[in-house]
Design an enzyme around this catalytic site. Structure first.
Site, short mmCIF file in Angstrom:
data_model
loop_
_atom_site.label_atom_id
_atom_site.label_comp_id
_atom_site.label_asym_id
_atom_site.label_seq_id
_atom_site.Cartn_x
_atom_site.Cartn_y
_atom_site.Cartn_z
N ARG A 15 22.20 38.97 37.79
CA ARG A 15 22.95 38.60 38.98
C ARG A 15 24.23 39.42 39.08
NH1 ARG A 15 27.88 37.38 40.87
NH2 ARG A 15 28.26 36.17 38.97
N ASP A 16 25.14 39.23 38.17
CA ASP A 16 26.45 39.88 38.23
C ASP A 16 26.33 41.39 38.10
OD1 ASP A 16 29.15 40.21 38.36
OD2 ASP A 16 29.62 39.24 36.47
N HIS A 209 34.53 35.32 29.93
CA HIS A 209 33.82 36.33 30.71
C HIS A 209 34.78 37.51 30.91
CE1 HIS A 209 30.96 37.49 34.13
NE2 HIS A 209 31.97 38.34 34.24
N CYS A 242 33.40 43.86 39.84
CA CYS A 242 33.80 43.07 41.00
C CYS A 242 33.89 43.98 42.21
CB CYS A 242 35.16 42.40 40.73
SG CYS A 242 35.81 41.46 42.14
N ASN A 251 31.12 44.71 33.27
CA ASN A 251 31.24 43.61 32.32
C ASN A 251 31.16 44.19 30.91
OD1 ASN A 251 30.77 40.82 33.90
ND2 ASN A 251 29.51 42.41 34.84
#
Length: 307
Positions: A15-16, A209, A242, A251
């Site tokens: 997802r991210d 996170h 982001c 990440n």
């Protein structure tokens, strides 16, 4: 305090990570990569989002992915829920996932740019959604983005972040993640932050996170571990970031995080070579070189070093 000897890691790449890729990833490839991650030992994977397809076209096939993936029953599938409409759509396929995540940004500016609402408006909606999620028998996780700093407003007070987290806990969230959304954290503050968060939130799972935007992701994870944090999120291949603002990429690479923990004697329950293989397969699907160190160097081979 004594360093934890075991941690849980949720893989958020499907997802991210995927949502930031400019080229559409075929649904079959997404399914194959998620199943590879499940074989690597993950018991928690963030699979999809119920954001409007016109906002994030990359995740428009989320329901199909959820329905078609073949993973062990022990793997808890999480979806991200942006608002009440998204929750309505998610609950229409309630049987395809076990956990739902709601979120807010700790800074007003980032929250407006991200979801076009004030923090208070978002939290009011979140309180309603959390109760509905729990009533469905689903796990309810909450995320506070920009917990360690905002690219528009600068420093975000720790008390503000923890007040929002307490609001989530009061609404029924059983896990609260703190996101270093644009990679502004440093190890000294990460340690201070998680010491305070764990003390203030004794009855919920506190999750770290971190992003590796400025190369401090692993150091921040280490500081969180030393503070007593045992729950982490990361993305294979260092995918993600982001979209607001541009440049906030990456990440922590799951394989790098797992490698660090294993070398420290901290158990993850994951098969590191299998995680690296999944990242290598993602690299082939995306057709570009990914940035994790373990993809280049591989896991530490102590037998080779002793030879």
């Amino acid at each position: 305090m004594t360093r934890p000897n075991a941690v849980h890691i949720r893989e958020v790449g499907p997802r991210d990570g995927f949502q930031n890729e400019p080229e559409r990833i075929p649904t079959d490839d997404k399914i194959r990569l998620i199943e590879a991650l499940a074989r690597a030992g993950f018991t928690r994977i963030e699979v999809a989002s119920f954001v409007r397809p016109d906002v994030i076209p990359q995740l428009a096939d989320g329901v199909e992915v959820l329905r078609r993936i073949d993973v062990p029953d022990a793997v808890r599938r999480m979806v991200l829920i942006p608002n009440t409409k998204g929750l309505d759509n998610a609950l229409a396929v309630r049987d395809t996932f076990q956990e739902a995540a709601i979120f807010v940004s700790a800074s007003e500016t980032h929250n407006r740019k991200n979801v076009n609402r004030t923090v208070d408006e978002t939290m009011a909606d979140n309180a309603v959604m959390a109760k509905r999620i729990r009533a469905e028998g689903l796990g309810c996780a909450a995320v506070v983005a920009t917990s360690f700093g905002c690219p528009y407003e600068g420093r975000v007070p720790l008390e503000r972040v923890l007040d929002l987290a307490e609001g989530f806990a009061e609404a029924g969230a059983t896990e609260i993640g703190f996101g270093d959304t644009t990679g502004m954290a440093n190890p000294a503050y990460a340690g201070e932050f998680f010491s305070a968060a764990l003390e203030r939130l004794p009855d919920v799972e506190v999750t770290a996170h971190f992003h590796n935007t400025r190369g401090q992701g692993l150091a921040n994870a280490y500081a969180a571990l030393e503070a007593g944090c045992t729950s982490f999120e990361s993305s294979f291949g260092e995918l993600g970031g982001c979209p607001v603002p541009k440049g906030s990429t990456g990440n922590i690479a799951t394989e790098d995080l797992v490698s660090m923990f294993h070398e420290m004697g901290v158990e993850t329950g994951l098969d590191l070579p299998a995680v690296i293989d999944a990242a290598r397969e993602a690299q082939q699907v995306l057709g570009r070189t990914l940035t994790s160190h373990s993809l280049v160097a591989g896991p530490v081979d102590w037998h080779l070093a002793d030879a």
